[in-house]
Design an enzyme around this catalytic site. Structure first.
Site, PDB file in Angstrom:
ATOM      1  N   GLU A 142      -8.996  -4.608   9.784  1.00  0.00           N
ATOM      2  CA  GLU A 142      -9.958  -3.998   8.852  1.00  0.00           C
ATOM      3  C   GLU A 142     -11.161  -4.892   8.557  1.00  0.00           C
ATOM      4  OE1 GLU A 142      -7.990  -2.578   5.308  1.00  0.00           O
ATOM      5  OE2 GLU A 142      -7.403  -0.731   6.309  1.00  0.00           O
ATOM      6  N   GLU A 313      -2.813   3.299  10.224  1.00  0.00           N
ATOM      7  CA  GLU A 313      -1.999   3.190   9.011  1.00  0.00           C
ATOM      8  C   GLU A 313      -2.086   4.511   8.266  1.00  0.00           C
ATOM      9  OE1 GLU A 313      -3.213  -0.165   6.638  1.00  0.00           O
ATOM     10  OE2 GLU A 313      -3.321  -1.500   8.367  1.00  0.00           O
TER      11      GLU A 313
HETATM   12  C1  GAL Z   1      -4.872  -1.586   4.435  1.00  0.00           C
HETATM   13  C2  GAL Z   1      -4.521  -2.882   5.148  1.00  0.00           C
HETATM   14  C3  GAL Z   1      -3.044  -3.160   5.115  1.00  0.00           C
HETATM   15  C4  GAL Z   1      -2.495  -2.921   3.746  1.00  0.00           C
HETATM   16  C5  GAL Z   1      -2.791  -1.504   3.333  1.00  0.00           C
HETATM   17  C6  GAL Z   1      -2.230  -1.132   1.991  1.00  0.00           C
HETATM   18  O1  GAL Z   1      -6.164  -1.625   3.956  1.00  0.00           O
HETATM   19  O2  GAL Z   1      -4.955  -2.860   6.480  1.00  0.00           O
HETATM   20  O3  GAL Z   1      -2.812  -4.493   5.509  1.00  0.00           O
HETATM   21  O4  GAL Z   1      -3.069  -3.830   2.864  1.00  0.00           O
HETATM   22  O5  GAL Z   1      -4.175  -1.335   3.277  1.00  0.00           O
HETATM   23  O6  GAL Z   1      -2.544   0.194   1.669  1.00  0.00           O
END
Ligand code: GAL
Length: 652
Positions: A142, A313
């Site tokens: 990110e 994610e």
């Molecule tokens: C994203 C990040 C992850 C984790 C996640 C939590 O922004 O890539 O490592 O922190 O959020 O929602």
């Protein structure tokens, strides 16, 4: 479409890895992303590499038939590195170095950190690059998260000067471009130019825009160091990065040119809570997420990387980072997965496998609870995985509509909003939502891309229309809708000699001679109520709509439209619908809660609202569809899928 999960073997005793891997496979997952924050375990002391544990983790996952998405760990430089090279830290707008103790503390312009990032990338790629079970690489994690694109370090200052010299050649050209004569801001050499920070009042907008462009280029250059190494040492694997939602501080179109797949991290409920929507909207969609926000990003990132995109994610339950963190309504994790499918995703990967009982994200749900029992999302993943299997291969069909999204537009309107609530991202989202409400499938692409084959092209705003874009917009014969402030600036951030818009698009001979921003609550009456932004246009064209005071707000000529205001939803609908119908597209009139998209010859409908919906009320012929999934009555988070018939498909 495959399913996957994010896993942190370094967080758990080795004794549970094999069981974890088996349970992942049993759930229907086939890919696992690992190692993006594991630098302190890979290299506990400078130069002392500890690979054995990671070897065993990869072996264990591979042994269960899972494919590994390996990451470079450069988002989390360890303490020894920071202590050894403290000037690798990013510096904030008050001149303070970022502290150690979370993540993303490095400065993209630090030469020493670039060397370190290259070194660790090379080492991990050498070790795992040719392993059969490694199917892809994620660079870093990110870029830009936690507001980390722009740094004001001495390294950044030096690199900015080099960047400026390459752009302008002579300091006279820079002074001219920035209008530096204003307030005696002229420079005698590039060595005199500092970052636009800590000035008494606002810094010169051209200076700020160039700094943002420079910072954006630095992110792409940093990423390219890693992609070059990975291509060399791990041939044939996809190289990806996980972008974020509402992330505009660097140009994702530029960076994606070095990737095989754009991926992004989708947290519909967290983003809803953080967003600018009214409390009423937030309450309505609290457990489902906004019906257009996630889809917008799916289309944005699909467009960024030549059609290939994943969700890296996916939110599985309450997150920990929004002001409020509700749980998704039952069925919503499954519905989000189907929405990604509808937009052509190749993979949806859930974050994370098991909730961590320690550190910053201990309140963030996973597919499993900290005690290894299943969290509610696990069952939904099991279900959607089984459902997906029954569909097999699905083709794709190009969208008929392009929305032009421009990162520089966001930077320019942030630098000089002129009205405190003129937010480009929100404007783009409203145009996109308007198209989705009409039931149209949309590609979101860069204005630099060829759009000549689309039937309808929509640009919420394009402040800089350079000669190339001017030529392409004028040559385009399809339906065109241009929003306010289009062609209002030169690339140097000045008012164009021929005034804003300046008759630049052949079908739209008009000039904007004055603009007004309107304070919240002020509504200018007329054919459509106008708030927020109003332009005064000179043109021989007769406007299709006016304010009561006589200002034209909507101009149309031969299928090209110009909206001289921040359009209210009814004006937006009228303009988009007129343009779509002229382009021969079939339109619907969906309510806020219902969204439908097509993948190949499948159509996928999702109910985002809290009440049931009968598709037959909104889609002609729905009473006779043969549903492959679901039924015409959709409950909250309900998903219905049917196959389009030939004639229906031709019209979409
Ligand atoms: C994203 C990040 C992850 C984790 C996640 C939590 O922004 O890539 O490592 O922190 O959020 O929602």
């Amino acid at each position: 479409m495959k399913l996957g999960v994010c896993y942190y073997p370094e967080h758990w005793p080795e004794t549970v890895w094999a069981d974890d891997a088996r349970r992942m496979a049993d759930l229907g997952l086939s890919r696992v992303r690992i190692a993006e924050f594991a630098w302190s375990r890979m290299e506990p002391e400078p130069g002392r590499m500890e690979w054995a544990w990671l070897d065993r983790a990869v072996e264990c996952l591979g042994g269960a038939g899972l494919e590994v998405i390996m990451c470079t760990p450069t988002a989390t430089p360890p303490k020894w590195l920071v202590d050894r090279d403290p000037d690798m830290l990013a510096v904030d707008h008050k001149g303070r170095p970022r502290g150690f103790g979370s993540r993303r503390h490095y400065c993209f312009s630090s030469p020493r950190y670039r060397d370190e990032a290259a070194r660790v990338t090379e080492l991990i790629a050498e070790r795992y690059g040719r392993l059969e079970s490694v199917c892809a690489w994620q660079t870093d994690n990110e870029y830009g998260c936690h507001d980390t694109v722009v740094s004001y370090s001495l390294h950044a200052r030096q690199a900015f000067r080099v960047w400026l010299r390459a752009r302008y050649g002579t300091i006279a050209a820079l002074n001219q471009a920035w209008g530096a004569v204003f307030w005696s801001q002229e420079y005698r050499s590039f060595e005199e130019v500092d970052p636009p920070v800590m000035t008494v009042t606002e810094a010169n907008p051209s200076h700020r825009l160039d700094y943002q462009r420079f910072a954006s280029d630095e992110v792409a250059a940093f990423n390219r160091i890693q992609t070059d190494i990975l291509r060399r040492l791990s041939p044939g694997r996809d190289i990806v990065h996980n972008f974020m939602g509402v992330s505009t501080a660097f140009d994702h179109h530029v960076l994606s040119a070095d990737l095989d797949v754009a991926t992004w991290d989708s947290y519909p409920l967290g983003f809803l809570e953080q967003g600018r929507w009214s409390d009423e909207v937030k309450a309505r969609f609290m457990r489902q997420g906004h019906p257009d926000f996630t889809a917008f990003h799916h289309d944005l990132y699909r467009g960024a990387c030549r059609g290939r995109w994943w969700v890296m994610e996916q939110q599985p339950g309450p997150v920990n980072w929004a002001p409020w963190n509700p749980a998704p309504v039952p069925g919503m994790v499954r519905a989000w997965t189907w929405e990604a499918f509808a937009h052509g995703a190749e993979l949806v990967s859930y974050f994370r496998w098991r909730q961590a009982p320690f550190a910053q994200e201990q309140m963030h749900a996973g597919l499993l609870m900290p005690d290894r029992g299943e969290a509610p999302a696990a069952d939904e993943v099991r279900q959607v995985s089984a459902e997906l299997k029954s569909f097999g291969e699905t083709g794709s069909k190009a969208s008929p509509v392009a929305l032009l999204f421009d990162y520089e537009a966001k930077w320019m309107f942030d630098i000089q909003p002129q009205g405190a609530d003129f937010d480009y991202f929100q404007l783009a989202l409203e145009f996109y939502a308007g198209l989705r409400r009409l039931g149209l499938d949309v590609d979101i692409i860069s204005p630099r891309e060829d759009f000549s084959h689309y039937r309808l092209v929509v640009a919420p705003s394009l402040p800089v229309v350079d000669e190339d874009l001017e030529r392409r917009l004028s040559a385009f014969g399809g339906s065109l809708v241009l929003g306010p402030r289009t062609a209002s600036k030169t690339r140097d951030f000045q008012i164009p000699p021929a005034m804003p818009f300046g008759e630049r698009v052949a079908r739209l001979p008009l000039r904007v001679v004055r603009v007004e921003s309107l304070r919240p609550g002020w509504v200018e009456p007329g054919d459509f109520p106008v708030s927020r932004w109003l332009e005064h246009v000179e043109s021989d064209l007769v406007p299709l709509a006016k304010t009561r005071a006589g200002a034209g707000v909507w101009y149309e000529n031969e299928g090209a439209h110009y909206l001289a205001v921040w359009p209210d939803p009814r004006l937006l609908r009228a303009a988009l619908e007129t343009a779509a119908v002229r382009a021969g597209l079939e339109v619907c009139d969906f309510p806020d809660d219902l969204r439908v998209r097509r993948r190949g010859d499948l159509r996928i409908a999702i109910n985002y609202g809290p009440e049931p919906i009968d598709l037959a009320d909104w889609i002609p012929g729905a009473a006779d569809f043969d549903f492959l999934q679901g039924e015409r009555r959709l409950s909250t988070a309900g998903v219905a899928i049917w196959r389009c018939r030939g004639e229906e498909l031709a019209k979409l």
